[in-house]
Write a protein that holds these residues in place. Structure first.
Motif, mmCIF file in Angstrom:
data_model
loop_
_atom_site.group_PDB
_atom_site.id
_atom_site.type_symbol
_atom_site.label_atom_id
_atom_site.label_comp_id
_atom_site.label_asym_id
_atom_site.label_seq_id
_atom_site.Cartn_x
_atom_site.Cartn_y
_atom_site.Cartn_z
ATOM 1 N N SER A 10 0.817 -1.218 0.000
ATOM 2 C CA SER A 10 0.000 0.000 0.000
ATOM 3 C C SER A 10 0.847 1.262 0.000
ATOM 4 O O SER A 10 2.060 1.231 0.178
ATOM 5 N N ARG A 11 0.145 2.399 -0.129
ATOM 6 C CA ARG A 11 0.825 3.702 -0.069
ATOM 7 C C ARG A 11 1.394 3.985 1.318
ATOM 8 O O ARG A 11 2.162 4.925 1.480
ATOM 9 N N TYR A 35 -5.496 -7.102 2.987
ATOM 10 C CA TYR A 35 -6.588 -6.400 2.292
ATOM 11 C C TYR A 35 -7.944 -7.031 2.593
ATOM 12 O O TYR A 35 -8.942 -6.329 2.732
ATOM 13 N N MET A 38 -9.574 -5.528 5.693
ATOM 14 C CA MET A 38 -9.661 -4.082 5.913
ATOM 15 C C MET A 38 -11.064 -3.570 6.152
ATOM 16 O O MET A 38 -11.252 -2.557 6.802
ATOM 17 N N HIS A 39 -12.056 -4.274 5.601
ATOM 18 C CA HIS A 39 -13.430 -3.803 5.782
ATOM 19 C C HIS A 39 -14.180 -4.637 6.811
ATOM 20 O O HIS A 39 -15.402 -4.625 6.858
ATOM 21 N N GLY A 50 -11.771 1.884 6.222
ATOM 22 C CA GLY A 50 -11.259 0.567 5.826
ATOM 23 C C GLY A 50 -10.035 0.691 4.943
ATOM 24 O O GLY A 50 -9.845 -0.080 3.999
ATOM 25 N N LYS A 51 -9.210 1.675 5.249
ATOM 26 C CA LYS A 51 -8.025 1.965 4.426
ATOM 27 C C LYS A 51 -6.792 2.042 5.323
ATOM 28 O O LYS A 51 -6.889 2.453 6.488
ATOM 29 N N VAL A 52 -5.657 1.707 4.749
ATOM 30 C CA VAL A 52 -4.373 1.935 5.431
ATOM 31 C C VAL A 52 -3.602 2.973 4.617
ATOM 32 O O VAL A 52 -3.884 3.146 3.433
ATOM 33 N N PRO A 53 -2.652 3.670 5.210
ATOM 34 C CA PRO A 53 -2.158 3.521 6.568
ATOM 35 C C PRO A 53 -3.034 4.257 7.579
ATOM 36 O O PRO A 53 -3.829 5.125 7.221
ATOM 37 N N GLU A 64 -5.029 9.083 6.694
ATOM 38 C CA GLU A 64 -4.554 9.950 5.606
ATOM 39 C C GLU A 64 -3.037 10.090 5.714
ATOM 40 O O GLU A 64 -2.502 10.670 6.662
ATOM 41 N N VAL A 65 -2.393 9.557 4.691
ATOM 42 C CA VAL A 65 -0.942 9.419 4.764
ATOM 43 C C VAL A 65 -0.218 10.757 4.961
ATOM 44 O O VAL A 65 0.737 10.838 5.736
ATOM 45 N N HIS A 101 -0.260 14.768 -1.694
ATOM 46 C CA HIS A 101 -1.421 14.010 -1.200
ATOM 47 C C HIS A 101 -2.655 14.217 -2.076
ATOM 48 O O HIS A 101 -3.436 13.295 -2.284
HETATM 49 N N1 LIG Z 1 -6.752 8.797 1.356
HETATM 50 C C1 LIG Z 1 -6.066 7.684 1.962
HETATM 51 C C2 LIG Z 1 -6.151 6.538 0.985
HETATM 52 C C3 LIG Z 1 -5.556 5.290 1.534
HETATM 53 C C4 LIG Z 1 -5.753 4.151 0.553
HETATM 54 O O1 LIG Z 1 -6.366 4.296 -0.523
HETATM 55 N N2 LIG Z 1 -5.254 2.974 0.930
HETATM 56 C C5 LIG Z 1 -5.470 1.779 0.138
HETATM 57 C C6 LIG Z 1 -4.129 1.095 -0.121
HETATM 58 S S1 LIG Z 1 -3.046 2.102 -1.088
HETATM 59 C C7 LIG Z 1 -6.328 0.802 0.952
HETATM 60 O O2 LIG Z 1 -6.189 0.754 2.160
HETATM 61 N N3 LIG Z 1 -7.204 0.056 0.303
HETATM 62 C C8 LIG Z 1 -7.981 -0.948 0.960
HETATM 63 C C9 LIG Z 1 -9.384 -1.046 0.436
HETATM 64 O O3 LIG Z 1 -9.897 -0.083 -0.122
HETATM 65 O O4 LIG Z 1 -9.984 -2.095 0.617
HETATM 66 C C10 LIG Z 1 -4.617 8.047 2.252
HETATM 67 O O5 LIG Z 1 -4.033 8.774 1.430
HETATM 68 O O6 LIG Z 1 -4.050 7.633 3.266
#
Ligand SMILES: N[C@@H](CCC(=O)N[C@@H](CS)C(=O)NCC(=O)O)C(=O)O
Length: 205
Positions: A10-11, A35, A38-39, A50-53, A64-65, A101
């Motif tokens: 991931s990012r 993955y 995550m949800h 449901g997103k990382v980090p 939000e990174v 970002h």
């Molecule tokens: N806006 C968030 C976006 C984070 C994001 O999109 N993470 C993705 C991985 S790069 C994720 O966790 N996806 C899991 C999913 O949607 O199921 C940030 O910049 O931190």
């Protein structure tokens, strides 16, 4: 102990050089979230997106990174990766952090999805990056003015974040490897903190 919820694909990987530069890897428990989890409630109870980090420090959740970058660089300001609140360079620092970002990420996402140029052109007023040429012009100007880093002699967290995104995008051919980008990318490639980032080797930086 802080907790960093992350995934190796991931990012959130952009944060690892920052942790190294700050010398705080031993102060953060890194938790790999697959993955497929995550949800699920266990993780969405922490980050409903449901997103990382996602960083948790003293019970406060920071997602939000760029927010995590800014938060950590400020928290450890004595390490010199964030200009102080009264430093005139603070504005340019925040500009680069949030350009990476926002507009740059949006541009990279649309290019990565192969959204046709005509469609982007039609929506350029509402897209945060506007137009491809504006993104290049903005980056080129920043790179030309970098001396050698974005804010001058000293590296900042914004260099680490923007540089990681740029090299990632160049390695996936989302961004061209323009001559103007090379000194900055090559400088970052030499840093100890970047040695585990695979994208530099992919572009022979
Ligand atoms: N806006 C968030 C976006 C984070 C994001 O999109 N993470 C993705 C991985 S790069 C994720 O966790 N996806 C899991 C999913 O949607 O199921 C940030 O910049 O931190």
């Amino acid at each position: 102990m802080m907790k960093l919820y992350n995934n190796a694909q991931s990012r959130g990987m952009t944060l690892l050089p920052l942790l190294k530069e700050l010398g705080i890897e031993d102060q953060i428990e890194q938790i790999e979230v697959p993955y497929e989890n995550m949800h699920q409630a266990e993780y969405t109870s922490i980050n409903p997106m449901g997103k990382v980090p996602c960083l948790v420090d003293q019970g406060v959740v920071i997602s939000e990174v760029a927010a995590i970058f800014t938060y950590l660089a400020d928290k450890y300001m004595e390490k010199g990766l964030a200009p102080a609140l009264d430093d005139p360079k603070r504005g340019a620092y925040l500009k680069w952090m949030f350009f990476a970002h926002g507009p740059l990420t949006e541009y990279m996402d649309l290019k990565g999805l192969n959204v046709p140029d005509e469609q982007i052109e039609q929506r350029k007023r509402s897209l945060t990056f506007g137009h491809e040429e504006s993104v290049f012009a903005f980056l080129k100007k920043g790179m030309q003015e970098a001396n050698p880093y974005l804010l001058g002699e000293k590296i900042s967290a914004a260099d680490l974040f923007l540089g990681y995104w740029m090299v990632f995008a160049i390695s996936f051919k989302i961004l061209p490897y323009l001559d103007e980008f090379k000194p900055f990318i090559q400088l970052l490639a030499q840093r100890d903190s970047m040695q585990d980032v695979p994208w530099f080797q992919k572009i022979n930086a």
